[in-house]
Design a protein around this motif. Structure first.
Motif, PDB file in Angstrom:
ATOM      1  N   GLU A  92       0.801  -1.243   0.000  1.00  0.00           N
ATOM      2  CA  GLU A  92       0.000   0.000   0.000  1.00  0.00           C
ATOM      3  C   GLU A  92       0.828   1.286   0.000  1.00  0.00           C
ATOM      4  OE1 GLU A  92      -2.529  -1.052   3.169  1.00  0.00           O
ATOM      5  OE2 GLU A  92      -3.589  -2.342   1.768  1.00  0.00           O
ATOM      6  N   LYS A  93       1.842   1.328   0.879  1.00  0.00           N
ATOM      7  CA  LYS A  93       2.615   2.576   0.978  1.00  0.00           C
ATOM      8  C   LYS A  93       3.384   2.850  -0.319  1.00  0.00           C
ATOM      9  CE  LYS A  93       2.749   3.213   5.887  1.00  0.00           C
ATOM     10  NZ  LYS A  93       3.512   3.131   7.123  1.00  0.00           N
ATOM     11  N   GLN A  94       3.877   1.773  -0.930  1.00  0.00           N
ATOM     12  CA  GLN A  94       4.603   1.929  -2.192  1.00  0.00           C
ATOM     13  C   GLN A  94       3.636   2.368  -3.294  1.00  0.00           C
ATOM     14  OE1 GLN A  94       6.751  -1.491  -4.048  1.00  0.00           O
ATOM     15  NE2 GLN A  94       8.438  -0.681  -2.818  1.00  0.00           N
ATOM     16  N   VAL A 128      13.102  12.245   1.461  1.00  0.00           N
ATOM     17  CA  VAL A 128      13.085  12.283  -0.009  1.00  0.00           C
ATOM     18  C   VAL A 128      13.826  11.075  -0.579  1.00  0.00           C
ATOM     19  CG1 VAL A 128      13.950  13.582  -2.009  1.00  0.00           C
ATOM     20  CG2 VAL A 128      12.783  14.786  -0.161  1.00  0.00           C
ATOM     21  N   GLY A 129      14.964  10.745   0.018  1.00  0.00           N
ATOM     22  CA  GLY A 129      15.761   9.612  -0.441  1.00  0.00           C
ATOM     23  C   GLY A 129      14.973   8.311  -0.401  1.00  0.00           C
ATOM     24  N   ALA A 130      14.275   8.108   0.723  1.00  0.00           N
ATOM     25  CA  ALA A 130      13.482   6.881   0.895  1.00  0.00           C
ATOM     26  C   ALA A 130      12.337   6.836  -0.118  1.00  0.00           C
ATOM     27  CB  ALA A 130      12.931   6.810   2.306  1.00  0.00           C
ATOM     28  N   LEU A 131      11.762   8.000  -0.402  1.00  0.00           N
ATOM     29  CA  LEU A 131      10.659   8.065  -1.373  1.00  0.00           C
ATOM     30  C   LEU A 131      11.147   7.744  -2.784  1.00  0.00           C
ATOM     31  CD1 LEU A 131       8.839  11.252  -0.075  1.00  0.00           C
ATOM     32  CD2 LEU A 131       7.963   8.920   0.025  1.00  0.00           C
ATOM     33  N   LYS A 132      12.334   8.260  -3.114  1.00  0.00           N
ATOM     34  CA  LYS A 132      12.909   7.983  -4.443  1.00  0.00           C
ATOM     35  C   LYS A 132      13.184   6.487  -4.593  1.00  0.00           C
ATOM     36  CE  LYS A 132      15.000  12.455  -5.472  1.00  0.00           C
ATOM     37  NZ  LYS A 132      16.219  13.256  -5.540  1.00  0.00           N
ATOM     38  N   ALA A 133      13.730   5.916  -3.536  1.00  0.00           N
ATOM     39  CA  ALA A 133      14.034   4.479  -3.556  1.00  0.00           C
ATOM     40  C   ALA A 133      12.736   3.672  -3.690  1.00  0.00           C
ATOM     41  CB  ALA A 133      14.765   4.089  -2.280  1.00  0.00           C
ATOM     42  N   SER A 134      11.710   4.106  -2.948  1.00  0.00           N
ATOM     43  CA  SER A 134      10.419   3.413  -2.976  1.00  0.00           C
ATOM     44  C   SER A 134       9.808   3.472  -4.387  1.00  0.00           C
ATOM     45  CB  SER A 134       9.477   4.066  -1.960  1.00  0.00           C
ATOM     46  OG  SER A 134       8.263   3.388  -1.921  1.00  0.00           O
ATOM     47  N   TYR A 135       9.883   4.638  -5.011  1.00  0.00           N
ATOM     48  CA  TYR A 135       9.326   4.806  -6.361  1.00  0.00           C
ATOM     49  C   TYR A 135      10.089   3.944  -7.366  1.00  0.00           C
ATOM     50  CZ  TYR A 135       7.660   7.038 -10.643  1.00  0.00           C
ATOM     51  OH  TYR A 135       7.105   7.273 -11.874  1.00  0.00           O
ATOM     52  N   HIS A 136      11.404   3.911  -7.207  1.00  0.00           N
ATOM     53  CA  HIS A 136      12.252   3.118  -8.103  1.00  0.00           C
ATOM     54  C   HIS A 136      11.880   1.629  -7.987  1.00  0.00           C
ATOM     55  CE1 HIS A 136      15.844   1.880 -10.276  1.00  0.00           C
ATOM     56  NE2 HIS A 136      16.084   1.000  -9.312  1.00  0.00           N
ATOM     57  N   HIS A 137      11.721   1.152  -6.749  1.00  0.00           N
ATOM     58  CA  HIS A 137      11.332  -0.260  -6.524  1.00  0.00           C
ATOM     59  C   HIS A 137       9.961  -0.546  -7.131  1.00  0.00           C
ATOM     60  CE1 HIS A 137      14.664  -1.602  -4.186  1.00  0.00           C
ATOM     61  NE2 HIS A 137      14.529  -0.645  -3.281  1.00  0.00           N
ATOM     62  N   ALA A 138       9.043   0.428  -6.953  1.00  0.00           N
ATOM     63  CA  ALA A 138       7.687   0.251  -7.489  1.00  0.00           C
ATOM     64  C   ALA A 138       7.729   0.100  -9.010  1.00  0.00           C
ATOM     65  CB  ALA A 138       6.818   1.440  -7.089  1.00  0.00           C
ATOM     66  N   LEU A 139       8.511   0.977  -9.653  1.00  0.00           N
ATOM     67  CA  LEU A 139       8.633   0.910 -11.120  1.00  0.00           C
ATOM     68  C   LEU A 139       9.178  -0.440 -11.576  1.00  0.00           C
ATOM     69  CD1 LEU A 139      10.081   4.347 -12.329  1.00  0.00           C
ATOM     70  CD2 LEU A 139       7.880   3.342 -12.926  1.00  0.00           C
ATOM     71  N   LYS A 140      10.200  -0.911 -10.867  1.00  0.00           N
ATOM     72  CA  LYS A 140      10.824  -2.195 -11.233  1.00  0.00           C
ATOM     73  C   LYS A 140       9.814  -3.339 -11.115  1.00  0.00           C
ATOM     74  CE  LYS A 140      14.816  -0.835 -12.380  1.00  0.00           C
ATOM     75  NZ  LYS A 140      15.054  -0.893 -13.803  1.00  0.00           N
ATOM     76  N   LYS A 141       9.042  -3.306 -10.021  1.00  0.00           N
ATOM     77  CA  LYS A 141       8.039  -4.370  -9.797  1.00  0.00           C
ATOM     78  C   LYS A 141       6.971  -4.341 -10.883  1.00  0.00           C
ATOM     79  CE  LYS A 141       8.284  -4.664  -4.790  1.00  0.00           C
ATOM     80  NZ  LYS A 141       7.575  -4.356  -3.563  1.00  0.00           N
TER      81      LYS A 141
END
Lengths: 186, 131
Positions: free
Chosen positions: A137-139, A164-177
């Motif tokens: 959900e958060k991602q 901001v760093g954690a959000l960028k990482a989260s977005y990157h992981h979401a895109l990959k998934k």
């Protein structure tokens, strides 16, 4: 649209603090934010009727707790926070009603999307929604805020209370998934 | 990046937002407007300043209590013929004296002393009987 152009947030916030003018001022808030919040909620819960209910709950919660709104924060940030919380609360209730573990993803919400009269997307759009629903959900919130709402990471950080760093990482992981899901289901 | 565009394919009923905004505003619960209570008008009567007696009274009571305690100590000492500090000194001296006496005394000396006391007592008793 005319009312959107005349919307003055500082003035509205001041009016919200005046018991005599608060109701009218909140009407302006509803008019200004209902569409933005609706689409964010809709992308979280997928179904129109559910999005309508969650949006109502969001505004009622905002109205009843308007005294807790700190003037130094932006009204949009505060409303987004409420909308996100209400969406997640709604999804968790749905999971409980359907005997789905709270740790499972939200794919069950997309299952009825095909037959939804307020969904006219094609197969590719439906597949993308299925992919998004597999995210935690958060991602999913981060992905939606960035991809659809094009919210800046700094603003997102205020809404979600995450760096901001954690959000960028989260977005990157979401895109990959999502990309992995789309490739697997090609 | 995903290459699918940003339209999720969702739609809403016609005039949904206009109707929602109106319906939402109408359904907002009434908020209790809590008016700030006006402070009660000050009474016209001016409260008198406390009198000198009322202000000084606690100190006088305290002074009287100290005087009473002091007097009781004096009376106690008078009836005992000695004051506490003297008694304390005596106790200290007695302890010192005992230590001084006992330090140079062997067990043998003590037994001899007890025998002599007993002999004296017996002699006194004998005297009283023979009189």
């Amino acid at each position: 649209m005319a009312s959107r152009n005349t919307y003055d947030e500082a003035q509205v916030i001041e009016q919200l603090r005046d018991p005599a003018a608060a109701r009218t001022a909140f009407g302006k808030v509803i008019e200004h934010y209902s569409s933005t919040l609706y689409w964010h909620i809709r992308r979280m819960v997928f179904n129109h009727d559910d999005a309508n209910d969650v949006l109502q709950n969001t505004f009622i919660k905002a109205w009843t707790s308007i005294d807790h709104f700190r003037g130094d924060a932006r009204l949009s940030t505060w409303l987004y926070k409420i909308a996100i919380n209400e969406s997640i609360t709604f999804i968790n209730k749905q999971k409980a009603q359907n005997n789905i573990s709270i740790d499972d993803d939200d794919s069950f919400l997309v299952n009825q999307l095909e037959s939804d009269e307020f969904f006219d997307g094609d197969a590719a759009q439906l597949k993308l929604q299925r992919a998004i629903a597999t995210l935690p959900e958060k991602q999913r919130v981060v992905f939606n805020l960035r991809y659809y709402d094009e919210m800046k990471y700094e603003d997102m950080s205020e809404v979600l209370g995450t760096s901001v760093g954690a959000l960028k990482a989260s977005y990157h992981h979401a895109l990959k998934k999502i990309e992995a899901f789309l490739q697997e289901n090609d | 990046m995903i290459g699918l565009g940003k339209d999720p394919g969702f739609k809403v009923p016609e005039n949904y937002f206009e109707e929602f905004n109106k319906r939402m505003l109408d359904s907002l619960p009434e908020k209790e407007i809590t008016e700030v209570e006006k402070p009660q008008e000050q009474k016209a009567t001016v409260v008198d300043k406390p009198s000198m007696w009322v202000r000084v009274r606690p100190y006088l009571y305290m002074a009287a209590a100290f005087a009473g305690i002091f007097g009781m100590v004096k009376v106690f000492n008078m009836y005992n013929g000695t004051d506490i500090s003297e008694l304390a000194r005596g106790m200290d001296d007695e302890k010192n004296a005992e230590e001084l006496i006992m330090s140079g005394t062997s067990e043998y000396d003590i037994l001899n002393y007890e025998d002599s006391v007993m002999m004296d007592a017996a002699g006194e008793e004998l005297k009283s009987v023979t009189k």
